[in-house]
Scaffold this active site. Structure first.
Site, PDB file in Angstrom:
ATOM      1  N   LYS A 156       0.720  -1.212  -0.124  1.00  0.00           N
ATOM      2  CA  LYS A 156       0.030   0.002  -0.043  1.00  0.00           C
ATOM      3  C   LYS A 156       0.892   1.329   0.077  1.00  0.00           C
ATOM      4  O   LYS A 156       0.402   2.182   0.359  1.00  0.00           O
ATOM      5  CB  LYS A 156      -1.004  -0.121   1.213  1.00  0.00           C
ATOM      6  CG  LYS A 156      -1.638  -1.150   1.302  1.00  0.00           C
ATOM      7  CD  LYS A 156      -2.440  -1.801  -0.073  1.00  0.00           C
ATOM      8  CE  LYS A 156      -3.513  -0.394  -0.758  1.00  0.00           C
ATOM      9  NZ  LYS A 156      -3.906  -1.181  -1.725  1.00  0.00           N
ATOM     10  N   GLY A 191       2.293   2.579  -3.078  1.00  0.00           N
ATOM     11  CA  GLY A 191       2.268   2.811  -4.326  1.00  0.00           C
ATOM     12  C   GLY A 191       3.057   2.066  -5.486  1.00  0.00           C
ATOM     13  O   GLY A 191       3.225   2.680  -6.380  1.00  0.00           O
ATOM     14  N   THR A 192       3.077   0.738  -5.293  1.00  0.00           N
ATOM     15  CA  THR A 192       3.747  -0.081  -6.038  1.00  0.00           C
ATOM     16  C   THR A 192       2.967  -0.294  -7.324  1.00  0.00           C
ATOM     17  O   THR A 192       3.618  -0.003  -8.294  1.00  0.00           O
ATOM     18  CB  THR A 192       3.800  -1.268  -5.566  1.00  0.00           C
ATOM     19  OG1 THR A 192       4.093  -1.407  -3.984  1.00  0.00           O
ATOM     20  CG2 THR A 192       4.972  -2.361  -6.166  1.00  0.00           C
ATOM     21  N   TRP A 202       0.961   1.805  -8.886  1.00  0.00           N
ATOM     22  CA  TRP A 202       1.233   3.201  -9.618  1.00  0.00           C
ATOM     23  C   TRP A 202       2.613   3.379 -10.170  1.00  0.00           C
ATOM     24  O   TRP A 202       2.878   3.645 -11.291  1.00  0.00           O
ATOM     25  CB  TRP A 202       0.900   4.252  -8.150  1.00  0.00           C
ATOM     26  CG  TRP A 202       1.047   5.797  -8.672  1.00  0.00           C
ATOM     27  CD1 TRP A 202       0.611   6.261  -9.728  1.00  0.00           C
ATOM     28  CD2 TRP A 202       1.598   6.766  -7.908  1.00  0.00           C
ATOM     29  NE1 TRP A 202       0.586   7.664  -9.725  1.00  0.00           N
ATOM     30  CE2 TRP A 202       1.245   8.080  -8.634  1.00  0.00           C
ATOM     31  CE3 TRP A 202       1.913   6.754  -6.475  1.00  0.00           C
ATOM     32  CZ2 TRP A 202       1.628   9.178  -8.127  1.00  0.00           C
ATOM     33  CZ3 TRP A 202       2.274   8.259  -5.969  1.00  0.00           C
ATOM     34  CH2 TRP A 202       2.021   9.361  -6.857  1.00  0.00           C
ATOM     35  N   HIS A 215       7.184  -7.008  -2.371  1.00  0.00           N
ATOM     36  CA  HIS A 215       6.877  -6.536  -0.974  1.00  0.00           C
ATOM     37  C   HIS A 215       7.821  -7.241  -0.120  1.00  0.00           C
ATOM     38  O   HIS A 215       7.592  -7.147   1.094  1.00  0.00           O
ATOM     39  CB  HIS A 215       5.378  -6.633  -0.289  1.00  0.00           C
ATOM     40  CG  HIS A 215       4.486  -6.026  -1.316  1.00  0.00           C
ATOM     41  ND1 HIS A 215       4.629  -4.640  -1.883  1.00  0.00           N
ATOM     42  CD2 HIS A 215       3.252  -6.407  -1.596  1.00  0.00           C
ATOM     43  CE1 HIS A 215       3.550  -4.222  -2.535  1.00  0.00           C
ATOM     44  NE2 HIS A 215       2.720  -5.094  -2.558  1.00  0.00           N
ATOM     45  N   SER A 274      -5.092   2.786   4.324  1.00  0.00           N
ATOM     46  CA  SER A 274      -5.016   1.857   2.859  1.00  0.00           C
ATOM     47  C   SER A 274      -4.953   0.501   2.946  1.00  0.00           C
ATOM     48  O   SER A 274      -5.478  -0.137   2.355  1.00  0.00           O
ATOM     49  CB  SER A 274      -3.915   2.668   1.990  1.00  0.00           C
ATOM     50  OG  SER A 274      -4.203   1.947   0.705  1.00  0.00           O
ATOM     51  N   PHE A 302      -5.218   8.091 -10.056  1.00  0.00           N
ATOM     52  CA  PHE A 302      -5.876   6.888  -9.428  1.00  0.00           C
ATOM     53  C   PHE A 302      -7.054   6.948 -10.104  1.00  0.00           C
ATOM     54  O   PHE A 302      -7.479   5.615 -10.288  1.00  0.00           O
ATOM     55  CB  PHE A 302      -5.945   7.077  -7.900  1.00  0.00           C
ATOM     56  CG  PHE A 302      -4.908   6.476  -7.294  1.00  0.00           C
ATOM     57  CD1 PHE A 302      -4.913   5.863  -6.350  1.00  0.00           C
ATOM     58  CD2 PHE A 302      -3.509   7.199  -7.492  1.00  0.00           C
ATOM     59  CE1 PHE A 302      -3.926   5.254  -5.529  1.00  0.00           C
ATOM     60  CE2 PHE A 302      -2.260   6.646  -6.808  1.00  0.00           C
ATOM     61  CZ  PHE A 302      -2.504   5.581  -6.077  1.00  0.00           C
ATOM     62  N   LYS A 333      -8.313   5.872  -2.863  1.00  0.00           N
ATOM     63  CA  LYS A 333      -8.197   7.137  -2.859  1.00  0.00           C
ATOM     64  C   LYS A 333      -6.847   7.688  -3.438  1.00  0.00           C
ATOM     65  O   LYS A 333      -6.822   8.386  -4.232  1.00  0.00           O
ATOM     66  CB  LYS A 333      -8.593   7.790  -1.587  1.00  0.00           C
ATOM     67  CG  LYS A 333      -9.988   7.664  -1.433  1.00  0.00           C
ATOM     68  CD  LYS A 333     -10.386   8.643  -0.050  1.00  0.00           C
ATOM     69  CE  LYS A 333     -11.658   8.859   0.460  1.00  0.00           C
ATOM     70  NZ  LYS A 333     -11.891   9.542   1.461  1.00  0.00           N
ATOM     71  N   GLY A 334      -5.917   7.209  -3.037  1.00  0.00           N
ATOM     72  CA  GLY A 334      -4.605   7.389  -3.106  1.00  0.00           C
ATOM     73  C   GLY A 334      -4.276   8.983  -2.793  1.00  0.00           C
ATOM     74  O   GLY A 334      -3.166   9.495  -3.131  1.00  0.00           O
TER      75      GLY A 334
END
Length: 305
Positions: A63, A65-66, A68, A113, A143, A238, A269-270
């Site tokens: 959570k 931003g991977t 993205w 991760h 998140s 997003f 939401k980001g």
């Protein structure tokens, strides 16, 4: 802990039965999904994975931003702002069918991760360019809760946020302690000066995506125009990424198989600072105390707004 072959199972579910069971692998808390033996074998296979000289690795705690960043790096390598038709999970090392990674054409954008010591052993020797993305722990916790609470099977968590927060602050969540994970990578950077690592902060990316997309391009050796960086930034909002998951991705599974009907999938939401809508004053004080204690002396500074 027992022997290598029969690790002790640690049941860290709370009094309401919400949470997970774990075992310890090389000092890392690992969630028991199938069996510890299967998980240990997966990690051994990942460690033996043959890397290619032009691979790029994205490393992050869940959570942060991977997804993205993976889309951004793929666009930079393709030289356009078109979405990759595959899901990020196709190139995720700890996925069940990770041997399919060998079938991916070069240049590959791998992601994980996993802790550094569970990643491919050739990472340092081959000096694989590695991008490490960091996010403030308060937004990570919110998140992560929504991800786990919205998951039908994989990380299913049926408790409230306050229950999740207790487990998160104690490091009893899939992926283990966020503080331990970040401190481990900070140590990796010190211990491996020859390994090219670019550290990105999620909040900085949100504030000035074009500038930081350009930084990523420079790091991976792609010459890009400001116009392309602008196009990529706009394609990777997003809202647009969520739409692309449903409309573009070839192997996007039926969302209702993965997510509860009330949940929108991996992109929620980001936003920076959404934690304020979730965390009470008392919880925030406790959170700050844990952060101050666990990150003392590291020099790591988080942005919360």
């Amino acid at each position: 802990m027992g022997s290598q072959h029969t690790p002790e199972i640690l049941d860290y579910r709370n009094e309401n039965g919400h949470g997970w069971s774990f075992y310890i692998n090389d000092g890392v808390l690992r969630r028991v999904g199938t069996t510890p033996e299967d998980d240990m074998e997966m990690i051994r296979n990942v460690q033996k994975l043959e890397l290619r000289d032009d691979d790029v690795m994205i490393a992050a705690y869940p959570k942060c931003g991977t997804h993205w960043l993976w889309e951004i790096v793929n666009m930079l390598r393709a030289g356009n702002s078109e979405y990759n038709k595959k899901m990020k999970e196709i190139a995720m090392l700890e996925m069940p069918k990770f041997e399919r990674i060998d079938e991916l054409p070069s240049p590959r954008v791998l992601n994980s991760h996993l802790y550094f010591r569970h990643l491919p052993e050739k990472l340092v020797e081959k000096r694989i360019k590695t991008i490490f993305i960091v996010r403030n722990p308060k937004d990570v916790s919110v998140s992560y809760f929504n991800h786990a609470n919205g998951s039908k099977k994989l990380f299913r968590f049926d408790g409230r946020y306050s229950e999740f927060l207790d487990l998160f602050l104690e490091g009893k969540v899939p992926g283990g302690s966020y503080a331990d994970y970040l401190k481990d990578w900070w140590q990796v950077k010190q211990d491996n000066p020859d390994l090219p690592i670019l550290t990105m902060f999620y909040e900085n990316m949100k504030e000035d995506p074009v500038k930081h997309i350009k930084s990523v391009a420079d790091f991976i050796g792609e010459s890009v125009t400001d116009e392309l960086c602008q196009e990529i930034a706009e394609a990777c909002t997003f809202k647009k990424l969520r739409a692309a998951d449903a409309e573009v991705k070839e192997d996007f599974a039926d969302p209702f198989e993965i997510w509860k009907e009330s949940h929108k999938g991996v992109y929620r939401k980001g936003e920076v600072g959404d934690w304020r809508n979730w965390i009470t004053v008392a919880q925030n004080k406790r959170f700050d105390d844990v952060i101050d204690r666990k990150f003392e002396g590291t020099g790591i500074v988080f942005t919360y707004e």
